[in-house]
Design an enzyme around this catalytic site. Structure first.
Site, PDB file in Angstrom:
ATOM      1  N   GLY A 182       0.847  -1.190   0.000  1.00 36.34           N
ATOM      2  CA  GLY A 182       0.000   0.000   0.000  1.00 36.34           C
ATOM      3  C   GLY A 182       0.877   1.233   0.000  1.00 36.34           C
ATOM      4  O   GLY A 182       1.994   1.184   0.489  1.00 36.34           O
ATOM      5  N   PHE A 241       2.102  10.174   2.433  1.00 30.98           N
ATOM      6  CA  PHE A 241       3.558  10.308   2.563  1.00 30.98           C
ATOM      7  C   PHE A 241       4.200   9.021   3.075  1.00 30.98           C
ATOM      8  O   PHE A 241       5.308   9.029   3.565  1.00 30.98           O
ATOM      9  CB  PHE A 241       3.889  11.466   3.516  1.00 30.98           C
ATOM     10  CG  PHE A 241       3.126  11.430   4.822  1.00 30.98           C
ATOM     11  CD1 PHE A 241       3.505  10.560   5.837  1.00 30.98           C
ATOM     12  CD2 PHE A 241       2.018  12.243   5.019  1.00 30.98           C
ATOM     13  CE1 PHE A 241       2.808  10.511   7.032  1.00 30.98           C
ATOM     14  CE2 PHE A 241       1.313  12.206   6.225  1.00 30.98           C
ATOM     15  CZ  PHE A 241       1.707  11.334   7.232  1.00 30.98           C
ATOM     16  N   ALA A 242       3.484   7.904   2.924  1.00 31.52           N
ATOM     17  CA  ALA A 242       4.060   6.651   3.427  1.00 31.52           C
ATOM     18  C   ALA A 242       3.860   5.531   2.421  1.00 31.52           C
ATOM     19  O   ALA A 242       2.919   5.564   1.621  1.00 31.52           O
ATOM     20  CB  ALA A 242       3.410   6.265   4.753  1.00 31.52           C
ATOM     21  N   LYS A 243       4.776   4.590   2.475  1.00 34.93           N
ATOM     22  CA  LYS A 243       4.668   3.380   1.651  1.00 34.93           C
ATOM     23  C   LYS A 243       4.689   2.218   2.631  1.00 34.93           C
ATOM     24  O   LYS A 243       5.449   2.240   3.605  1.00 34.93           O
ATOM     25  CB  LYS A 243       5.896   3.335   0.722  1.00 34.93           C
ATOM     26  CG  LYS A 243       5.950   2.166  -0.214  1.00 34.93           C
ATOM     27  CD  LYS A 243       7.277   2.107  -0.969  1.00 34.93           C
ATOM     28  CE  LYS A 243       7.454   3.246  -1.943  1.00 34.93           C
ATOM     29  NZ  LYS A 243       8.652   3.033  -2.803  1.00 34.93           N
ATOM     30  N   VAL A 244       3.823   1.226   2.428  1.00 31.08           N
ATOM     31  CA  VAL A 244       3.795   0.069   3.328  1.00 31.08           C
ATOM     32  C   VAL A 244       4.231  -1.159   2.558  1.00 31.08           C
ATOM     33  O   VAL A 244       3.670  -1.459   1.504  1.00 31.08           O
ATOM     34  CB  VAL A 244       2.381  -0.150   3.926  1.00 31.08           C
ATOM     35  CG1 VAL A 244       2.366  -1.361   4.839  1.00 31.08           C
ATOM     36  CG2 VAL A 244       1.928   1.096   4.682  1.00 31.08           C
ATOM     37  N   ASP A 263      -9.046  11.035  14.417  1.00 36.24           N
ATOM     38  CA  ASP A 263      -9.220  10.746  12.995  1.00 36.24           C
ATOM     39  C   ASP A 263      -9.822   9.350  12.813  1.00 36.24           C
ATOM     40  O   ASP A 263      -9.361   8.561  11.990  1.00 36.24           O
ATOM     41  CB  ASP A 263      -7.885  10.867  12.253  1.00 36.24           C
ATOM     42  CG  ASP A 263      -8.080  10.933  10.731  1.00 36.24           C
ATOM     43  OD1 ASP A 263      -7.101  10.728   9.993  1.00 36.24           O
ATOM     44  OD2 ASP A 263      -9.225  11.168  10.296  1.00 36.24           O
TER      45      ASP A 263
HETATM   46  O1  LIG Z   1      -0.322  -5.440   7.079  1.00 34.45           O
HETATM   47  C1  LIG Z   1      -0.810  -4.421   6.585  1.00 34.45           C
HETATM   48  N1  LIG Z   1      -1.510  -4.393   5.425  1.00 34.45           N
HETATM   49  C2  LIG Z   1      -1.777  -5.467   4.604  1.00 34.45           C
HETATM   50  C3  LIG Z   1      -0.985  -6.609   4.561  1.00 34.45           C
HETATM   51  C4  LIG Z   1      -1.300  -7.658   3.678  1.00 34.45           C
HETATM   52  C5  LIG Z   1      -2.415  -7.553   2.854  1.00 34.45           C
HETATM   53  C6  LIG Z   1      -3.216  -6.399   2.908  1.00 34.45           C
HETATM   54  C7  LIG Z   1      -2.891  -5.345   3.780  1.00 34.45           C
HETATM   55  C8  LIG Z   1      -4.416  -6.267   2.046  1.00 34.45           C
HETATM   56  C9  LIG Z   1      -4.049  -6.148   0.582  1.00 34.45           C
HETATM   57  N2  LIG Z   1      -3.828  -7.491  -0.034  1.00 34.45           N
HETATM   58  C10 LIG Z   1      -2.591  -8.160   0.441  1.00 34.45           C
HETATM   59  C11 LIG Z   1      -2.716  -8.636   1.885  1.00 34.45           C
HETATM   60  C12 LIG Z   1      -0.676  -3.115   7.308  1.00 34.45           C
HETATM   61  C13 LIG Z   1      -0.223  -3.125   8.620  1.00 34.45           C
HETATM   62  C14 LIG Z   1      -0.068  -1.932   9.309  1.00 34.45           C
HETATM   63  C15 LIG Z   1      -0.352  -0.711   8.679  1.00 34.45           C
HETATM   64  C16 LIG Z   1      -0.182   0.546   9.407  1.00 34.45           C
HETATM   65  C17 LIG Z   1      -0.038   0.703  10.744  1.00 34.45           C
HETATM   66  N3  LIG Z   1       0.093   2.001  11.004  1.00 34.45           N
HETATM   67  N4  LIG Z   1       0.030   2.675   9.844  1.00 34.45           N
HETATM   68  C18 LIG Z   1      -0.139   1.784   8.846  1.00 34.45           C
HETATM   69  C19 LIG Z   1      -0.814  -0.690   7.370  1.00 34.45           C
HETATM   70  C20 LIG Z   1      -0.976  -1.897   6.682  1.00 34.45           C
HETATM   71  O2  LIG Z   1      -1.427  -1.923   5.395  1.00 34.45           O
HETATM   72  C21 LIG Z   1      -2.033  -0.773   4.825  1.00 34.45           C
HETATM   73  C22 LIG Z   1      -2.894  -1.286   3.702  1.00 34.45           C
HETATM   74  C23 LIG Z   1      -2.260  -1.768   2.555  1.00 34.45           C
HETATM   75  C24 LIG Z   1      -3.055  -2.267   1.522  1.00 34.45           C
HETATM   76  C25 LIG Z   1      -4.455  -2.301   1.652  1.00 34.45           C
HETATM   77  C26 LIG Z   1      -5.038  -1.831   2.835  1.00 34.45           C
HETATM   78  C27 LIG Z   1      -4.257  -1.339   3.857  1.00 34.45           C
END
Ligand SMILES: O=C(Nc1ccc2c(c1)CCNCC2)c1ccc(-c2cn[nH]c2)cc1OCc1ccccc1
Length: 340
Positions: free
Chosen positions: A18, A22-25, A132
């Protein structure tokens, strides 16, 4: 490009899952346990004036430790970047879950709302207001449990939660009337309003107050008038009314919400907000695994863990603890030893 040297040897970085403002996950594996984590990467240059938000978020997440708050495992700061190593939430955003199902049945909405109330009551008890709250900031883990994220706008008012706040922030559609009116407000009361908007979104699949024109949206919020679709039960409407009170003094306090009849239906026990696991007690089994692996005295390790430096030791300990809570083997693997 994923050659982030700061992570090398500690995490195996995989694909981007995701990317927001301003962030990439990115998905990553913690090397010693093989467990999946999410790594939120922020470039300091791109953050600009948003940089203080990141420090606010990091400081808050270090304090807030509860089953419905996304866990922070480690923080790495370099010249150019921030890396936040976070709990893996493969269920994605509650927002997408609602959209996919159009709207939720009352029972399912109740299951989620109890978890949201637990998280909000906990952060308020610790003296924080989220400010928020919205379905984009609630993620689902692999067991469909909700995890609250994004404490970048949270406030810890000096002198406690009875002190008023002034800065207007958060997402307009979820913002309380007193907030959009630019009045002083109590973070706790504004969060309870946002929970009302959230509950409406869970039960209806659309927002109670919506308008493309921001001035009209503010008028609708301050009117406190919203449609009541025919599928809502009388009990649900009563709860929505308790939450979406324009006068913050008439709004239900979070502590009363935990034992509201609607939240009790089918559970008969009030929502608990106390952390399931006390942070200050170091788990003996995890300590054993770490002391054997690192060949270090238990006492020294226990003391270092209790410093909560949010370094690799904190991350490894918390991930082992996670395994214990999920009844998975408490095991550290060292590819290096295999490779030696
Ligand atoms: O583990 C996280 N997300 C995440 C991990 C795996 C998967 C998905 C989502 C859904 C998309 N399909 C692939 C499976 C995950 C963990 C923590 C945080 C986080 C904690 N503070 N700030 C951010 C953000 C995260 O994500 C954001 C996201 C990415 C794609 C869509 C929906 C959400």
């Amino acid at each position: 490009m994923s050659h982030y040297s700061a992570l090398k040897g500690y995490y195996h970085v995989r694909e981007t899952i995701g990317s927001g403002g301003f962030a990439k996950v990115k998905l990553a594996y913690h090397n010693l346990t093989g467990d999946k984590v999410a790594i939120k990467i922020m470039d300091k240059r791109q953050l600009g004036e948003d940089l203080p938000r990141v420090r606010t978020e990091i400081d808050a997440m270090k304090v807030l430790s509860q089953q419905h708050i996304c866990k922070l495992y480690q923080v790495i700061e370099t010249e150019e970047k921030f890396f936040m190593i976070l709990e893996y939430c493969p269920g994605g955003e509650l927002f997408d879950y609602i959209v996919a199902k159009d709207r939720l049945l009352e029972e399912e909405a109740r299951g989620f709302f109890r978890q949201i109330a637990s998280a909000v009551a906990y952060i308020h008890d610790k003296g924080y207001a989220h400010r928020d709250l919205k379905p984009e900031n609630l993620l689902l883990d692999e067991d469909q449990h909700l995890k609250m994220i994004d404490f970048g706008l949270c406030a810890k008012p000096q002198g406690g939660m009875q002190r008023h706040l002034a800065t207007c922030c958060g997402s307009p559609a979820y913002a309380a009337p007193e907030l959009v009116a630019g009045q002083e407000y109590l973070g706790s009361e504004a969060d309870v309003w946002s929970m009302g908007v959230l509950l409406y979104a869970l039960l209806c699949g659309f927002l109670p107050f919506d308008d493309d024109n921001i001035a009209n949206l503010y008028k609708k919020i301050q009117s406190g008038k919203y449609d009541v679709p025919k599928w809502l039960t009388r009990e649900s409407v009563k709860l929505l009314d308790d939450l979406l009170q324009v006068d913050p003094k008439k709004r239900i306090p979070i502590k009363h919400l935990l034992c509201h009849p609607w939240l009790l239906t089918g559970y008969d026990v009030p929502v608990s907000f106390k952390p399931k696991h006390k942070k200050r007690y170091i788990d003996e089994d995890c300590l054993t695994e770490l002391s054997v692996f690192y060949n270090r005295r238990r006492e020294d390790l226990k003391r270092e863990i209790n410093e909560w430096n949010y370094d690799y030791l904190t991350a490894t300990y918390l991930l082992l603890l996670n395994r214990k809570h999920k009844k998975r083997p408490i095991r550290l693997i060292s590819q290096h030893r295999l490779l030696d």
